[in-house]
Design an enzyme around this catalytic site. Structure first.
Site, PDB file in Angstrom:
ATOM      1  CD  GLU A 454      31.244   1.172 -38.041  1.00 25.84           C
ATOM      2  OE1 GLU A 454      32.188   1.936 -37.758  1.00 25.84           O
ATOM      3  OE2 GLU A 454      30.272   1.526 -38.756  1.00 25.84           O
ATOM      4  CG  HIS A 524      35.969   8.324 -29.286  1.00 22.17           C
ATOM      5  ND1 HIS A 524      35.229   9.433 -29.617  1.00 22.17           N
ATOM      6  CD2 HIS A 524      36.530   7.887 -30.434  1.00 22.17           C
ATOM      7  CE1 HIS A 524      35.340   9.666 -30.919  1.00 22.17           C
ATOM      8  NE2 HIS A 524      36.120   8.743 -31.439  1.00 22.17           N
TER       9      HIS A 524
END
Length: 724
Positions: A454, A524
């Site tokens: 990321e 998530h």
């Protein structure tokens, strides 16, 4: 294949290096001495409390002067670090400009008094604003090199365009430009360093990596940071690189290595890596005392390798200068430094009124009312999901603007393009399919997969955006944003402000966020938007429906500021909020809330996936108690529509702030605090918050339903508040 060169000090010097005549060798010594004396003067000023911080480049002068003599200021690009004083002097930064930064003067061209000294920035020379974070600029250099290559392949993309961010970026590019970036040997422990090497190697980018190895990261010796104590041995397996390990106290040896390294980059063979062994005769910074961890014997041994003494002896030995000529040169430099320091000390300080300038773009206001357009009437009247209309917006904008590139994890249709051409695969286009078809339509240089990293995604986006591209990158799940948080918080958000408006990075970061997934669990299903709204310099958008997502994303892409675009996963394909395609010019200004339900008894301020849940609660409250609840969908969280909030509360006198994030320290807490502070006299009841429990989101749906705010929770809050 990698090319390796290890230089020996015993090799012939001036006679074997084209371009290094006596005049150039004298100039190298002058720059080295100028750098050292500038450090010495800053140290004196710090002792006199006339400046507030000092960190030196002493011992690094030979390596960096050589680099500056080989590279081209204003042609090549530079992402240096705080030891690179000699490089910047060689490129054309003046001593007075350095002292202006040291005193924090308004006239400091690097930052206008906003950054510490030795945080280099100069747009005319293509020296990009530097932060204090170690190794973070390495990824920016990679992104800058990608952008330079992109403009070389797509020169039409460099054209200016009125009406969006492109009007404010002057794009100049060269097919053989090199991007320089540097760091200390201790910073090679940072993950961004390895991520940058990976991408530069894979893409054969013209990035010149320079490691300035003085054997200490503050007090930590090189063998503690680096396995085996030598970074060159660890990186030697990267393909497409030129490698050189040199005595960085020898400017002639360093010059030769840089000549070859830069040539390797310019002809498109790939990146280069120059590892220079230098010294650190002074402490890490003025705040450090290296006598606490370095014995006298070690420092005495280092002093024998002092690059200034070595270069002085070289000039004498080769008959280039005699002692009188060296003394004369040094006196001239001493006087130059003295005069520059005195001039800087007389320079005015910045005015306090300048503080808010350049937090955001002064050129493009994304909140202005004329950005609001009406949905176009198109033959396609089918109602689309949020996912559909985000995809449609991306395609529309990529057709309109050739500077847009889209990348992230799994966003491409298929990295092995042959499979697509053969029809062997359908193509992926993101785990949620929001980027489906982009690679197939626009090509793999405009829509492509990133490594699973990321920080790599956001760091490269910073460099690309600084250079003039419009990266629209995707972070696959909000829960995995944290490796990129450093790049977002310390680099992307501050670029415009810390450079006093001379650099900017208007990238868009799309992030899938939120819960209500039944099974998403801790990694998530999280929210955490308040962390980003607490970051100056970044716009934060959080739509609740398909039409808003389309219009707000278009505004985000055309905006001149970095934008964090939060997309709730549960809303991607919900029945709620579907809409017909509004056409390629539909826009919504930032900071304009939407009243999704009119009411007179109570106001709910909310956003994202809580909007449909608030509607359910309001409908129940009306059905069972006749309560008329007004619901405001903020749509953007920074900026947010305070005027709409105040207007509604003055009408209803009661308010609930409902949000999906944790109750404590969440985004809604700030809204509630401001309401209590500024609208207290308009309230007939306390401000009420409805939000998630102060915990993580659980996997089991029974637990998730309790943890996250549900319609029933909001309904109970409405009923309770109406009792006041």
């Amino acid at each position: 294949m990698a090319k390796t060169a290890v230089r020996g000090a015993e090799e012939s010097k001036a006679n074997t290096v084209p371009g290094l005549d006596s005049e150039r060798l004298i100039e190298i010594y002058r720059l080295m001495y100028l750098s050292r004396r500038t450090d010495d003067r800053e140290i004196l000023l710090k002792r006199q409390q006339k400046i507030f911080f000092q960190i030196s480049g002493a011992g690094h002068e030979a390596l960096l002067t050589a680099a500056g003599m080989v590279l081209k200021p204003g042609y090549d690009w530079f992402f240096p670090y705080y030891r690179d004083r000699a490089l910047c002097l060689a490129l054309g930064v003046t001593v007075e400009e350095m002292f202006l930064q040291a005193v924090g003067a308004a006239a400091d061209p690097a930052s206008g008094g906003r950054q510490m000294p030795s945080h280099w920035s100069n747009p005319k020379l293509n020296i990009v604003s530097q932060s204090s974070a170690t190794a973070s600029q390495i990824l920016h250099a990679v992104g800058c090199a990608e952008a330079g290559r992109y403009f070389s392949h797509h020169p039409e993309a460099a054209k200016k365009h009125d009406g969006d961010y492109r009007a404010y970026k002057n794009i100049v590019f060269h097919g053989d430009e090199v991007v320089y970036t540097s760091l200390g040997e201790g910073s090679t422990s940072q993950g961004e360093f390895w991520e940058a090497l990976n991408t530069a190697s894979n893409l054969k980018l013209p990035v010149l990596f320079v490691v300035e190895d003085n054997e200490y990261a503050i007090s930590t010796p090189v063998e503690v940071n680096t396995p085996g104590g030598n970074i060159s041995k660890l990186v030697a397996g990267f393909p497409n690189f030129y490698f050189a390990e040199v005595d960085g106290t020898d400017p002639v040896e360093s010059y030769r290595a840089f000549e070859e390294a830069v040539a390797h980059c310019r002809v498109g063979l790939g990146p280069s890596f120059v590892h220079g062994h230098v010294t650190r005769p002074y402490s890490h910074s003025f705040s450090d005392d290296d006598r606490a961890y370095r014995p006298k014997s070690e420092m005495e041994a280092d002093s024998l390798r002092d690059p200034l003494q070595k270069m002085q002896m070289f000039l004498l030995r080769e008959g280039i200068l005699d002692a009188d000529a060296i003394n004369s040169l040094e006196k001239q430099v001493d006087e130059e430094v003295r005069v520059a320091a005195e001039r800087a000390l007389r320079a005015p300080f910045p005015d306090a009124s300048s503080i808010p300038l350049h937090v955001y773009s002064e050129n493009y206001d994304p909140t202005r009312a004329d950005l609001q357009t009406k949905p176009a009437q198109t033959p396609d009247t089918q109602e689309r999901t949020m996912a559909d209309l985000i995809n449609a917006c991306l395609k529309d904008e990529m057709r309109r603007d050739p500077r847009i590139v889209v990348f992230g994890e799994d966003v491409a249709d298929c990295s092995r393009e042959g499979y697509l051409r053969e029809g062997a695969v359908k193509g992926k286009g993101g785990v949620f399919k929001l980027t489906a078809g982009l690679q197939s339509e626009f090509g793999a240089d405009r829509a492509f997969n990133s490594p699973l990293a990321e920080a790599n995604i956001v760091g490269r986006a910073v460099g690309q955006a600084v250079r003039g591209l419009k990266p629209v990158v995707e972070i696959q799940f909000f829960d995995y944003f944290w490796p990129a948080m450093h790049q977002m918080r310390n680099e992307l958000s501050s670029m415009r402000w810390r450079s006093n408006g001379t650099y900017s990075a208007p990238a868009v970061i799309r992030v899938a966020i939120g819960g209500y997934l039944t099974g998403g669990a801790i990694y998530h299903s999280q929210s955490g938007e308040s962390i980003f709204t607490h970051t100056p310099g970044v716009r934060v958008v959080f739509p609740s429906n398909a039409l808003d997502a389309n219009g707000l994303l278009r505004t985000a892409i055309r905006c001149d500021d970095p934008v964090l675009f939060l997309e709730h996963k549960r809303l991607y394909r919900e029945t709620f909020g579907r809409a017909a395609y509004p056409g390629p010019e539909y826009m919504i200004p930032f900071g304009k809330a939407k009243t999704v339900r009119e009411g007179k008894d109570l106001t709910i301020v909310t956003y994202g996936a809580v909007v449909p849940r608030a509607l359910q609660a309001a409908q129940k409250a009306h059905r069972e108690h006749g309560i008329e609840t007004e619901i405001l969908d903020l749509r953007t969280l920074n900026p947010y529509d305070w005027e709409a909030i105040a207007t509604s509360i003055k009408k209803t006198s009661r308010v609930i702030v409902a949000y999906e994030d944790m109750l404590s320290w969440g985004y809604g807490a700030e809204i509630a605090a401001r309401i209590a502070d500024e609208l207290f006299e308009d309230l007939d009841a306390p401000v009420k918050r409805v939000a998630a429990m102060d915990t993580f989101v659980a996997y089991q749906p029974v637990l998730e339903d309790v943890i996250l705010p549900q319609p029933e929770h909001i309904y109970q809050a409405i009923a309770k508040l109406m009792k006041y």
